[in-house]
Design an enzyme around this catalytic site. Sequence first.
Site, short mmCIF file in Angstrom:
data_model
loop_
_atom_site.label_atom_id
_atom_site.label_comp_id
_atom_site.label_asym_id
_atom_site.label_seq_id
_atom_site.Cartn_x
_atom_site.Cartn_y
_atom_site.Cartn_z
N GLU A 192 -7.14 -5.02 -7.50
CA GLU A 192 -6.74 -3.80 -6.80
C GLU A 192 -5.33 -3.49 -7.27
O GLU A 192 -4.38 -4.17 -6.92
CB GLU A 192 -6.80 -4.02 -5.28
N CYS B 31 -0.18 1.44 -1.51
CA CYS B 31 -0.87 1.74 -2.76
C CYS B 31 -1.71 3.01 -2.67
O CYS B 31 -1.97 3.66 -3.68
CB CYS B 31 -1.75 0.57 -3.20
#
Length: 477
Positions: free
Chosen positions: A249, A283
């Site tokens: 990720e 993020c």
Amino acid sequence: MYPDLTLIVGGQDRRDGTAGTLTLTDPSDGSLLTTAPRAGRAEAEEAVIAAEEGSAEWAALSAFERAKIMRRAADIMRERADEAARIMSQEQGKPLTEARGEWMGSADLLDWFAEEGRRVYGRVVPSRAPDIQIQVLRHPIGPVAAFTPWNFPAWNTMQKVAPALGAGCAVVVKPASDTPGTAWLIGKCLLQAGLPPRAISVLWGATSDLSDALIAAPQIRKVSLTGSARVGRIVAASAGAHLKKVTMELGGHGPVIVAEDADLDQLIPLAVQWKFRNCGQVCVSPTRFIVDASIHDEFVRRFAEAAAALKVGRGVDEGVQMGPLTSASQLGTVSDMVEDAVAKGARIETGGHRIGETGNFYAPTILSGMSDTMLAMTEEPFGPLALVIRVPDLDAAIAEANRLPVGLGAYLFTGRLATLHQVQSRVQTGMLGVNHFALALPETPFGGVRDSGFGSEGGSEGIEAYLTSMTVTARMI
């Protein structure tokens, strides 16, 4: 106020580390929080040996028994939420309300994967011969190395720990050295709930030493990382050299398409809340606001007014809505991006400056008049920086959303079904939020496309990365 940290090696406390000590400071004022032991290769090698033994012990329990322990740990986490929120706010900077919400959500993750572990089903395949039985069985992949960042030290840790444990795997967690206390407390809650001690280790120290040792160790069969694309390439290449399964990720640069019919009364409060959540260090933070020209000026004016009203201060203080950046280096990065953008023609609508001389505080900032030549438009700011781009139509908005090679989270504000269909079929992203910004839930897959990585954390997809399949064909005698 801040705990006396110990490394956790195979479930056991270590007050000394072979790599010396780690000094932790409060990002709001630079004051000393604690001095903690620092792990080196020796602790990593010991942890993976324990993890191999712990995986066998943990996997030998029934899924029903594992789920009971995991749910008990989730309940313990909820009981210790106030303690956890203060630790997180002290070491990372976020307001107590955000820290508590993150911790409670992490307990929900543990609950979710406790139940998912009970539903790891194989299947029976119809045979071509009457005396042959064919089954597909699911087994835990084995010990897991989990590398977690500093921005969401509870949630990102639990995104890896919970599915691993649910599948029957032991875990060695390497949290960011800026925020070890949160992962340490997660480990303590799991052990208090009855997790076999060798099934969990929590180590922090030099990334190069620990990551090299953990990834290369033959006992480790799965690697999971949340981090930057640059670090992801390094870790994925290293894991690939050892044929380790990986989940990556790797962040993004969240585009927000604001269509001409967007409801600004709904959007503006949400944009301020979610853009400046965790000081923008998210993020999936909404960052590039791609606004139709017909409503651009009104959007900018109202967005700037609302952002300027935010209360900025120490995360542990009452009523604070945005805390400091976690590190001085991140403060410098955001400052440099703003200076670069202004030098190339951007306009500061609000903010654009450091707050005070103590701590890593930066004002909530909105820039308009952005262009592709500006650094903030190509690299993820990871701070309290919102970029506004004026576009003539939906096609131009989609082109801007797809301009960068990352694709983690994207957003759309519109009331038209036709616009939604256009965006969801053309924007390259792993997740799309429509008329809201909430993307991460225990029951939904979380992950990106292109340079934002591969694999999913969360949802039924999240446990798949921690399992292997075995085909069994048996002739009846």
